[in-house]
Write an enzyme that holds these catalytic residues in place. Structure first.
Site, mmCIF file in Angstrom:
data_model
loop_
_atom_site.group_PDB
_atom_site.id
_atom_site.type_symbol
_atom_site.label_atom_id
_atom_site.label_comp_id
_atom_site.label_asym_id
_atom_site.label_seq_id
_atom_site.Cartn_x
_atom_site.Cartn_y
_atom_site.Cartn_z
ATOM 1 N N GLY A 53 121.340 -16.464 40.655
ATOM 2 C CA GLY A 53 120.977 -17.606 41.478
ATOM 3 C C GLY A 53 119.581 -17.442 42.041
ATOM 4 O O GLY A 53 119.112 -16.327 42.271
ATOM 5 N N HIS A 56 116.285 -15.442 45.804
ATOM 6 C CA HIS A 56 116.084 -14.006 46.015
ATOM 7 C C HIS A 56 114.679 -13.566 45.593
ATOM 8 O O HIS A 56 114.445 -12.386 45.354
ATOM 9 C CB HIS A 56 117.104 -13.198 45.214
ATOM 10 C CG HIS A 56 118.529 -13.581 45.473
ATOM 11 N ND1 HIS A 56 119.084 -13.518 46.717
ATOM 12 C CD2 HIS A 56 119.495 -14.056 44.652
ATOM 13 C CE1 HIS A 56 120.353 -13.925 46.655
ATOM 14 N NE2 HIS A 56 120.623 -14.268 45.422
ATOM 15 N N LYS A 104 123.630 -8.612 38.331
ATOM 16 C CA LYS A 104 124.166 -8.251 39.643
ATOM 17 C C LYS A 104 125.647 -8.640 39.680
ATOM 18 O O LYS A 104 126.035 -9.692 39.172
ATOM 19 C CB LYS A 104 123.403 -8.980 40.756
ATOM 20 C CG LYS A 104 121.902 -8.663 40.783
ATOM 21 C CD LYS A 104 121.202 -9.151 42.044
ATOM 22 C CE LYS A 104 121.262 -10.635 42.291
ATOM 23 N NZ LYS A 104 120.708 -11.483 41.229
ATOM 24 N N ASP A 109 127.952 -14.830 37.873
ATOM 25 C CA ASP A 109 126.961 -14.200 36.984
ATOM 26 C C ASP A 109 127.659 -13.383 35.900
ATOM 27 O O ASP A 109 127.307 -13.458 34.720
ATOM 28 C CB ASP A 109 126.028 -13.288 37.785
ATOM 29 C CG ASP A 109 125.158 -14.047 38.773
ATOM 30 O OD1 ASP A 109 124.264 -14.773 38.332
ATOM 31 O OD2 ASP A 109 125.412 -13.933 39.984
ATOM 32 N N HIS A 215 123.559 -13.397 50.103
ATOM 33 C CA HIS A 215 123.818 -14.841 50.184
ATOM 34 C C HIS A 215 124.391 -15.185 51.561
ATOM 35 O O HIS A 215 124.955 -16.257 51.752
ATOM 36 C CB HIS A 215 124.810 -15.282 49.118
ATOM 37 C CG HIS A 215 124.477 -14.794 47.755
ATOM 38 N ND1 HIS A 215 124.936 -13.587 47.266
ATOM 39 C CD2 HIS A 215 123.715 -15.328 46.782
ATOM 40 C CE1 HIS A 215 124.459 -13.418 46.044
ATOM 41 N NE2 HIS A 215 123.726 -14.450 45.730
#
Lengths: 329, 329
Positions: A53, A56, A104, A109, A215
């Site tokens: 996502g 980051h 990660k 993911d 997050h």
């Protein structure tokens, strides 16, 4: 919510486009589907691909370039990229020696990278990063979360891949670095996802969240604000409890900002952590301080320790030329 | 106030100490009085010294190293360093070709650097940076404020100094770059000085401050929050009105974060600004995006344009090895 954006739906494309314009000597952006590759495709090496996502930054697109990744697949904010992004990226950067995914450990993911791996016709392997010692299982994770230690995995494996090492060797080194790396974070504020328009979690004016995820996932506990030395002592203790370094072990100490914490405070945390590690007989011989794995606009920071050996040091020290990390190039 | 600090009075020394520990290959810290020099003293070149109040990191200590500064003198937060710091730094780094001070135009800095210059027994000169086009005269400034364009001056003059150029040539290039550089910033939040413990100024949840200074000084006007493109259009228009570039001129575009604004938003601003400049027929051939001249924990950003020529480009592109900027080393 005050952010420098236009329409919420355009944030990702406009930001990626700006990134690609500012670093056109290093990267090239593809928009349908979204992925970022090196401006100059590498040959005769294992292709390293990461993603996840957005929110980051500089992770992961900022680490595409010589000595680190061949491609990055950015999802929407805090949302996994899709298998078609990973497949398109893999096809674009495969150089005949296979593809290594660095992922990660978040459920979305992992699922989507697994799907891409199954569909991909070239040899491939995956390194799953899970360096966050704060909690087992979390909002989006079974097992431990992958956080700032991922940068160390990408740098070290990226260096090995440049030497022409094969897929199995690159995967083995990635797994080794992940096993020797532990991180833990602390939040002073929440982050705000643009599409949500409000803080992900509430936190009081005198509170901090120990062990927060990148997050805004819950950590170990909510506490009253404390001096930096006390916070660092708890973070370092948690990591050392997990890594169990031998007496006199040599470590890399990373202090990572979540975005809104000034460099002045990150260096103060570094000072506190390095003193503490030295007092415990550890040798801090490598360092990294800055915003490398951020959490949108969160105020907070994480500490990461990596137990070094000669192989990891050699590949940590080697040249790298990316937007987010540059040395010797 | 939530900050990663211990005692307010220890912030500067602890942060500088962490900085020096993390970058001991590049810098060395002196504590009585405070100044930062290169780990390896340079010879046969003009010594470049900058400094100013702390809270703008990586400016200036983060730019000490090969290709940029020889020394930096950090004052307390938003407070000028004292002449004894500058004198001690000058004596430590003088290499027989004189000393060039690079000073942001704030009354305290100017006064103290002037005092040091008068007391210094070796030939010296000063480049005063004044790139902020937002306002004439401000809380701590007569004339224009020196802001993020100072980084460009330090990089370009730093490169020239490495070639062995004399003091007059270094000063002339610094003045030229300053004259060809314009900046303007915008704040979404205030900053909080640790010793004050509260926000420097009040700003509403839907307001921004156009033309803010890097210490939270007032800008041109308070406005309602607007889309990024509209904010960028006003910043760029103000800078172009000041610089008056020729049609087809080549520029460096810098988007500088004030600390708390995520990289994702800084790249979105870059995208907006580069599009606008191209639409006006300018050539954006160099870029810099990130937190380079910060304002403690302020959310906000500034845009800087520098009108390039062959000399400036050559010295912008040359190798540099500092904690805050690194390339080709």
């Amino acid at each position: 919510m005050k952010k420098f954006i236009n329409k919420v739906n355009d944030v990702l494309v406009e930001s990626l486009s700006g990134f690609a314009m500012a670093h056109q000597d290093i990267v090239q952006l593809h928009l349908d589907p979204h992925f970022v590759v090196r401006a100059n495709k590498a040959s005769n090496k294992v292709a390293l691909i990461s993603g996840g996502g957005s929110g980051h930054e500089p992770l992961h697109a900022g680490f595409v370039g010589y000595g680190m990744l061949d491609a990055a697949c950015p999802g929407h904010v805090f949302t996994s990229p899709s298998p078609d992004q990973m497949l398109a990226a893999a096809e674009a950067v495969d150089a005949g020696k296979g593809v290594l995914f660095i992922v990660k450990n978040y459920a979305g993911d992992v699922m989507n990278f697994e799907m891409a791996a199954e569909m991909l016709s070239v040899p491939n392997a995956t390194v799953l990063t899970s360096d966050d010692v704060a909690v087992e299982n979390s909002t989006w994770t079974s097992g431990r979360r992958g956080v700032a230690g991922t940068v160390i995995v990408e740098k070290v494996v990226g260096s090995l891949a440049e030497t022409g090492a094969d897929l199995a060797a690159c995967k083995a080194l990635g797994d080794k670095v992940n096993q020797r790396t532990g991180s833990m974070g602390v939040a002073l504020t929440s982050c705000t996802v643009p599409a949500a328009g409000r803080a992900t979690f509430d936190i009081g004016d005198n509170e901090l969240e120990m062990g927060v995820g990148i997050h805004g996932e819950p950590g170990r506990r909510r506490e009253a604000m404390r001096p930096a030395d006390a916070i660092v002592a708890d973070l370092v203790a948690a990591i050392l409890h997990d890594l169990k370094p031998a007496a006199g072990a040599e470590v890399l100490l990373m202090v990572n900002g979540f975005a809104a914490t000034p460099l002045m405070e990150l260096y103060l945390l570094y000072h506190s952590a390095e003193k503490l590690l030295k007092a415990q007989g550890l040798i801090v011989s490598r360092s990294l301080v800055g915003n490398y794995t951020t959490a949108l606009d969160m105020a907070g920071a994480s500490i990461t320790l990596c137990l070094l050996d000669d192989e990891i040091k050699q590949h940590w020290d080697s040249p790298v030329h990316t937007a987010g990390l540059r040395r010797g190039c």
